[in-house]
Design a protein around this motif. Structure first.
Motif, PDB file in Angstrom:
ATOM      1  N   TYR A 265       0.843  -1.185   0.000  1.00  0.00           N
ATOM      2  CA  TYR A 265       0.000   0.000   0.000  1.00  0.00           C
ATOM      3  C   TYR A 265       0.882   1.239   0.000  1.00  0.00           C
ATOM      4  N   ALA A 266       0.574   2.181  -0.879  1.00  0.00           N
ATOM      5  CA  ALA A 266       1.285   3.451  -0.935  1.00  0.00           C
ATOM      6  C   ALA A 266       0.399   4.517  -0.303  1.00  0.00           C
ATOM      7  N   ASP A 267       0.835   5.061   0.816  1.00  0.00           N
ATOM      8  CA  ASP A 267       0.074   6.086   1.517  1.00  0.00           C
ATOM      9  C   ASP A 267       0.327   7.437   0.840  1.00  0.00           C
ATOM     10  N   THR A 268      -0.330   7.641  -0.312  1.00  0.00           N
ATOM     11  CA  THR A 268      -0.150   8.868  -1.086  1.00  0.00           C
ATOM     12  C   THR A 268      -1.423   9.702  -1.047  1.00  0.00           C
ATOM     13  N   LYS A 269      -1.306  10.970  -1.373  1.00  0.00           N
ATOM     14  CA  LYS A 269      -2.465  11.861  -1.431  1.00  0.00           C
ATOM     15  C   LYS A 269      -3.500  11.323  -2.420  1.00  0.00           C
ATOM     16  N   ARG A 270      -3.035  10.853  -3.583  1.00  0.00           N
ATOM     17  CA  ARG A 270      -3.951  10.321  -4.602  1.00  0.00           C
ATOM     18  C   ARG A 270      -4.769   9.154  -4.050  1.00  0.00           C
ATOM     19  N   ASN A 271      -4.109   8.194  -3.374  1.00  0.00           N
ATOM     20  CA  ASN A 271      -4.831   7.063  -2.803  1.00  0.00           C
ATOM     21  C   ASN A 271      -5.817   7.526  -1.726  1.00  0.00           C
ATOM     22  N   ARG A 272      -5.399   8.438  -0.850  1.00  0.00           N
ATOM     23  CA  ARG A 272      -6.303   8.936   0.193  1.00  0.00           C
ATOM     24  C   ARG A 272      -7.499   9.672  -0.435  1.00  0.00           C
ATOM     25  N   ASP A 273      -7.256  10.496  -1.462  1.00  0.00           N
ATOM     26  CA  ASP A 273      -8.342  11.217  -2.134  1.00  0.00           C
ATOM     27  C   ASP A 273      -9.346  10.279  -2.794  1.00  0.00           C
TER      28      ASP A 273
END
Length: 157
Positions: free
Chosen positions: A146-154
């Motif tokens: 899992y990549a905790d990136t802004k894109r994934n969170r958005d």
């Protein structure tokens, strides 16, 4: 399901309904398969009501655990539409949403209607130098992180 009761005053007390279901994996051949018990141990079901509010317990979204083969039971529902999602705990306190926005319809007679959604975790690994048609690598093992990136969170991931 608990049967509706009519009080002496003539008021109808609605039934509490238990929704049961199963989460399955989709195999490369298109067939469904039970979840691996280790995977199921870290997966949870969440429900939102027709207003978009999560079913809560003690002020927090209530997580309904999966059985070892992916089965689940959600007690205390009333008639109406719910939205189901499946999340996987990647580490304590961090969950990855695998399936979202699956409709669950609960009828007054206790009938449940759930659309089929499968966790789809397969693919084919190829040798970039040989191409898609001849470069398939048999027996390859791939680990996804899992990549905790802004894109994934958005995107709610």
């Amino acid at each position: 399901m608990r049967v509706p009761i009519t009080t002496i005053e003539g008021n109808l007390i609605p039934a509490e309904i238990t929704a049961v279901g199963i989460v399955l994996f989709k195999q490369p051949n298109g067939q469904s398969a039970f979840l691996n018990p280790a995977f199921a141990a870290n997966a949870r079901i969440y429900l939102r009501d027709a207003s978009g509010h999560y079913i809560e317990e003690n002020g927090k979204s209530k997580a309904f655990p999966l059985g070892t083969n992916g089965t689940f039971a959600v007690e205390g529902l009333s008639t109406g539409k719910y939205t189901l999602e499946v999340r996987y705990e990647v580490e304590p306190g961090k969950e990855l949403r695998l399936i979202k926005d699956v409709e669950l319809n609960v009828a007054a007679n206790g009938e449940l209607n759930i659309s089929q959604e499968l966790v789809d975790p397969y693919g084919i690994v190829y040798d970039v130098n040989k191409g898609i048609t001849t470069g398939q690598i048999e027996g390859a093992t791939v680990t996804l992180y899992y990549a905790d990136t802004k894109r994934n969170r958005d995107n709610g991931i």
